[in-house]
Design a protein around this motif. Structure first.
Motif, PDB file in Angstrom:
ATOM      1  N   ALA A 180       0.840  -1.205   0.000  1.00 31.42           N
ATOM      2  CA  ALA A 180       0.000   0.000   0.000  1.00 31.42           C
ATOM      3  C   ALA A 180       0.869   1.247   0.000  1.00 31.42           C
ATOM      4  N   SER A 208       5.113  -0.457   3.490  1.00 34.84           N
ATOM      5  CA  SER A 208       4.455  -1.763   3.646  1.00 34.84           C
ATOM      6  C   SER A 208       5.471  -2.879   3.828  1.00 34.84           C
ATOM      7  N   ALA A 212       5.026  -5.751   2.777  1.00 37.30           N
ATOM      8  CA  ALA A 212       5.030  -6.456   1.490  1.00 37.30           C
ATOM      9  C   ALA A 212       6.034  -5.842   0.510  1.00 37.30           C
ATOM     10  N   PHE A 252      -5.338   1.985  -3.408  1.00 41.12           N
ATOM     11  CA  PHE A 252      -3.922   2.349  -3.329  1.00 41.12           C
ATOM     12  C   PHE A 252      -3.267   2.457  -4.706  1.00 41.12           C
ATOM     13  N   ASP A 266      -8.634  -7.153  -5.122  1.00 38.08           N
ATOM     14  CA  ASP A 266      -9.150  -7.192  -3.761  1.00 38.08           C
ATOM     15  C   ASP A 266      -9.416  -8.655  -3.444  1.00 38.08           C
ATOM     16  N   ILE A 288      -1.768  -9.019   4.290  1.00 38.29           N
ATOM     17  CA  ILE A 288      -3.051  -8.325   4.232  1.00 38.29           C
ATOM     18  C   ILE A 288      -3.760  -8.385   5.574  1.00 38.29           C
ATOM     19  N   PRO A 329     -11.236 -10.331   5.329  1.00 35.21           N
ATOM     20  CA  PRO A 329      -9.985  -9.925   4.671  1.00 35.21           C
ATOM     21  C   PRO A 329      -8.730 -10.372   5.429  1.00 35.21           C
ATOM     22  N   THR A 360       1.555 -12.352  10.512  1.00 40.44           N
ATOM     23  CA  THR A 360       0.734 -12.363  11.713  1.00 40.44           C
ATOM     24  C   THR A 360       1.419 -11.569  12.823  1.00 40.44           C
ATOM     25  N   TYR A 361       0.761 -11.533  13.977  1.00 41.11           N
ATOM     26  CA  TYR A 361       1.315 -10.801  15.118  1.00 41.11           C
ATOM     27  C   TYR A 361       1.034 -11.600  16.394  1.00 41.11           C
ATOM     28  N   LYS A 390      -5.989 -12.849  13.869  1.00 44.34           N
ATOM     29  CA  LYS A 390      -4.660 -13.468  13.689  1.00 44.34           C
ATOM     30  C   LYS A 390      -4.651 -14.908  14.202  1.00 44.34           C
ATOM     31  N   ALA A 442       5.665 -10.796  13.108  1.00 42.08           N
ATOM     32  CA  ALA A 442       6.616  -9.678  13.240  1.00 42.08           C
ATOM     33  C   ALA A 442       6.298  -8.836  14.468  1.00 42.08           C
ATOM     34  N   GLY A 443       7.337  -8.253  15.048  1.00 44.35           N
ATOM     35  CA  GLY A 443       7.131  -7.237  16.082  1.00 44.35           C
ATOM     36  C   GLY A 443       6.567  -5.981  15.429  1.00 44.35           C
ATOM     37  N   ILE A 448       5.901  -2.580  13.619  1.00 45.68           N
ATOM     38  CA  ILE A 448       6.638  -1.824  12.599  1.00 45.68           C
ATOM     39  C   ILE A 448       5.704  -0.716  12.115  1.00 45.68           C
ATOM     40  N   ALA A 479      -1.169   0.322   8.121  1.00 42.59           N
ATOM     41  CA  ALA A 479      -2.070  -0.504   8.934  1.00 42.59           C
ATOM     42  C   ALA A 479      -1.791  -0.271  10.421  1.00 42.59           C
ATOM     43  N   ALA A 480      -0.510  -0.173  10.775  1.00 42.76           N
ATOM     44  CA  ALA A 480      -0.151   0.005  12.181  1.00 42.76           C
ATOM     45  C   ALA A 480      -0.665   1.337  12.721  1.00 42.76           C
ATOM     46  N   PHE A 485       0.064   2.657  19.323  1.00 47.33           N
ATOM     47  CA  PHE A 485       1.078   1.882  18.610  1.00 47.33           C
ATOM     48  C   PHE A 485       2.499   2.308  19.006  1.00 47.33           C
TER      49      PHE A 485
HETATM   50  N1  LIG Z   1       3.050  -3.285  10.957  1.00 47.31           N
HETATM   51  C1  LIG Z   1       3.113  -4.110  11.984  1.00 47.31           C
HETATM   52  O1  LIG Z   1       3.465  -3.743  13.110  1.00 47.31           O
HETATM   53  C2  LIG Z   1       2.750  -5.564  11.766  1.00 47.31           C
HETATM   54  C3  LIG Z   1       3.194  -6.510  12.717  1.00 47.31           C
HETATM   55  C4  LIG Z   1       2.842  -7.839  12.531  1.00 47.31           C
HETATM   56  C5  LIG Z   1       2.068  -8.216  11.445  1.00 47.31           C
HETATM   57  N2  LIG Z   1       1.658  -7.267  10.551  1.00 47.31           N
HETATM   58  C6  LIG Z   1       0.828  -7.693   9.428  1.00 47.31           C
HETATM   59  O2  LIG Z   1       1.515  -7.449   8.234  1.00 47.31           O
HETATM   60  C7  LIG Z   1       0.558  -7.362   7.179  1.00 47.31           C
HETATM   61  C8  LIG Z   1       0.847  -6.145   6.319  1.00 47.31           C
HETATM   62  O3  LIG Z   1       0.580  -4.961   7.049  1.00 47.31           O
HETATM   63  P1  LIG Z   1       1.517  -3.678   7.003  1.00 47.31           P
HETATM   64  O4  LIG Z   1       1.862  -3.387   8.415  1.00 47.31           O
HETATM   65  O5  LIG Z   1       2.579  -3.820   5.993  1.00 47.31           O
HETATM   66  O6  LIG Z   1       0.487  -2.532   6.597  1.00 47.31           O
HETATM   67  P2  LIG Z   1       0.019  -1.967   5.162  1.00 47.31           P
HETATM   68  O7  LIG Z   1      -1.096  -1.023   5.489  1.00 47.31           O
HETATM   69  O8  LIG Z   1       1.162  -1.429   4.419  1.00 47.31           O
HETATM   70  O9  LIG Z   1      -0.541  -3.252   4.439  1.00 47.31           O
HETATM   71  C9  LIG Z   1      -1.834  -3.770   4.643  1.00 47.31           C
HETATM   72  C10 LIG Z   1      -2.297  -4.223   3.276  1.00 47.31           C
HETATM   73  O10 LIG Z   1      -3.514  -4.973   3.373  1.00 47.31           O
HETATM   74  C11 LIG Z   1      -4.150  -4.743   2.118  1.00 47.31           C
HETATM   75  N3  LIG Z   1      -5.540  -5.188   2.155  1.00 47.31           N
HETATM   76  C12 LIG Z   1      -6.462  -5.011   3.130  1.00 47.31           C
HETATM   77  N4  LIG Z   1      -7.638  -5.547   2.743  1.00 47.31           N
HETATM   78  C13 LIG Z   1      -7.430  -6.082   1.512  1.00 47.31           C
HETATM   79  C14 LIG Z   1      -8.249  -6.759   0.574  1.00 47.31           C
HETATM   80  N5  LIG Z   1      -9.538  -7.010   0.842  1.00 47.31           N
HETATM   81  N6  LIG Z   1      -7.712  -7.161  -0.602  1.00 47.31           N
HETATM   82  C15 LIG Z   1      -6.409  -6.914  -0.909  1.00 47.31           C
HETATM   83  N7  LIG Z   1      -5.590  -6.269  -0.059  1.00 47.31           N
HETATM   84  C16 LIG Z   1      -6.092  -5.854   1.126  1.00 47.31           C
HETATM   85  C17 LIG Z   1      -4.029  -3.241   1.909  1.00 47.31           C
HETATM   86  O11 LIG Z   1      -4.275  -2.888   0.571  1.00 47.31           O
HETATM   87  C18 LIG Z   1      -2.578  -3.040   2.325  1.00 47.31           C
HETATM   88  O12 LIG Z   1      -1.752  -3.152   1.186  1.00 47.31           O
HETATM   89  C19 LIG Z   1      -0.813  -7.371   7.860  1.00 47.31           C
HETATM   90  O13 LIG Z   1      -1.331  -8.677   7.855  1.00 47.31           O
HETATM   91  C20 LIG Z   1      -0.470  -6.957   9.268  1.00 47.31           C
HETATM   92  O14 LIG Z   1      -1.439  -7.382  10.226  1.00 47.31           O
HETATM   93  C21 LIG Z   1       1.982  -5.956  10.688  1.00 47.31           C
END
Ligand SMILES: NC(=O)c1ccc[n+]([C@@H]2O[C@H](COP(=O)([O-])OP(=O)(O)OC[C@H]3O[C@@H](n4cnc5c(N)ncnc54)[C@H](O)[C@@H]3O)[C@@H](O)[C@H]2O)c1
Length: 257
Positions: A15, A19, A21, A43, A65, A90, A116, A142-143, A160, A186-187, A189, A193-194, A200
């Motif tokens: 996104a 991200s 990803a 996005f 999506d 996601i 989702p 996951t978390y 999760k 992951a811890g 970050i 989304a965070a 946070f």
């Molecule tokens: N950031 C953190 O602290 C952290 C820690 C542990 C796990 N995570 C997990 O990592 C993953 C990525 O999150 P991130 O922190 O990079 O945030 P991010 O906001 O960059 O990514 C979240 C993504 O989910 C996508 N998404 C949501 N609903 C969707 C749908 N219906 N179809 C397609 N895409 C969809 C969004 O488009 C976005 O790209 C998530 O599962 C999040 O729970 C994040």
């Protein structure tokens, strides 16, 4: 040696530059994989900017999506090569539900987060399966809130937990084809989304104060584990939740020094 030369990765969940990803895409590309992105329409402009920046060569990108069956079908209909790596990064919950006591969560809110954030791994894998190469690697993010109660995580903790159980069931489902399914825990970050999670910054401060390594992790740490899981080095690892959290998850009683 970690070598992903000739492998094709489909990555869902970019996104922004922050991200997780996107960091995974970078690490997979660095190891030789070609990168295809599936993104949410909201996005699109950010994705175009990232692709145009050329920081990571993106072979193909298209809206998808994962909660929308038509978009999934159209996306996978356009995939012409075998899929070696499938990344589900996601999650979504209405921001108000992060602050809401779980006892007040409605069936609609539960479904809106769980579809989702957890269920979507199932239709994603199902759609990819006909084009997956033998020994393909699937991974999701996951978390710790999926295993323990973490402040302000609430409904997403339930999502999760469901996601991690889904990983185990899918790993058992597709293991005989040679396909592996794992989760990276992951811890905290800083990402888009965070930023929806109240408190946070406090979470990050707690990790820095008490995690065995007294620091937080970053996107590249997750990308490194993703590259390992995508590679043949991990050929007998499946159904696992692997932590990248500077050791925080081993704690029961932290030392405050
Ligand atoms: N950031 C953190 O602290 C952290 C820690 C542990 C796990 N995570 C997990 O990592 C993953 C990525 O999150 P991130 O922190 O990079 O945030 P991010 O906001 O960059 O990514 C979240 C993504 O989910 C996508 N998404 C949501 N609903 C969707 C749908 N219906 N179809 C397609 N895409 C969809 C969004 O488009 C976005 O790209 C998530 O599962 C999040 O729970 C994040």
């Amino acid at each position: 040696m970690l070598n992903l030369q000739g492998k094709h990765a489909l990555i869902f969940g970019v996104a922004s530059e922050a991200s997780i990803a996107w960091a995974i895409a970078r690490k997979l590309h660095d190891a030789g994989a070609s990168i295809t992105l599936g993104y949410q329409q909201r996005f699109k402009s950010r994705i175009l900017q990232l692709v145009k920046s050329g920081e990571i060569p993106v072979a193909h990108y298209e809206r998808c999506d994962v909660a929308n069956p038509e978009e999934l079908e159209a996306f996978f209909g356009g995939i012409q090569h075998p899929i070696d790596i499938l990344v589900h990064s996601i999650a979504y919950a209405d921001p108000t539900t992060f602050a809401k006591p779980v006892r007040d969560i409605t069936a609609e809110e539960f479904t809106a987060a769980l579809v989702p954030s957890a269920y979507s791994l199932i239709p994603l894998l199902r759609a990819a399966l006909p084009k997956m190469s033998p020994e393909a690697s699937v991974m999701t993010m996951t978390y710790l809130g999926g295993q323990r109660v973490c402040a302000n995580y609430k409904l997403m903790g339930i999502a999760k937990a469901a996601l991690e159980a889904t990983v185990r069931e899918l790993a058992a489902d597709v293991g005989q084809r040679g396909i592996r399914v794992n989760a990276i825990s992951a811890g905290p970050i800083k990402t888009l989304a965070a930023s929806q999670i109240a408190g946070f910054d406090d979470m990050m401060r707690v990790y820095e104060a008490v995690a065995p390594m007294r620091r937080c992790v970053n996107q590249d740490d997750v990308g490194n584990l993703a590259a390992f899981l995508a590679s043949d080095l991990a050929r007998n690892i499946t159904g696992q939740v692997m932590f990248v959290d500077a050791g925080y998850s081993i704690l029961a009683m932290a030392e405050l020094r």
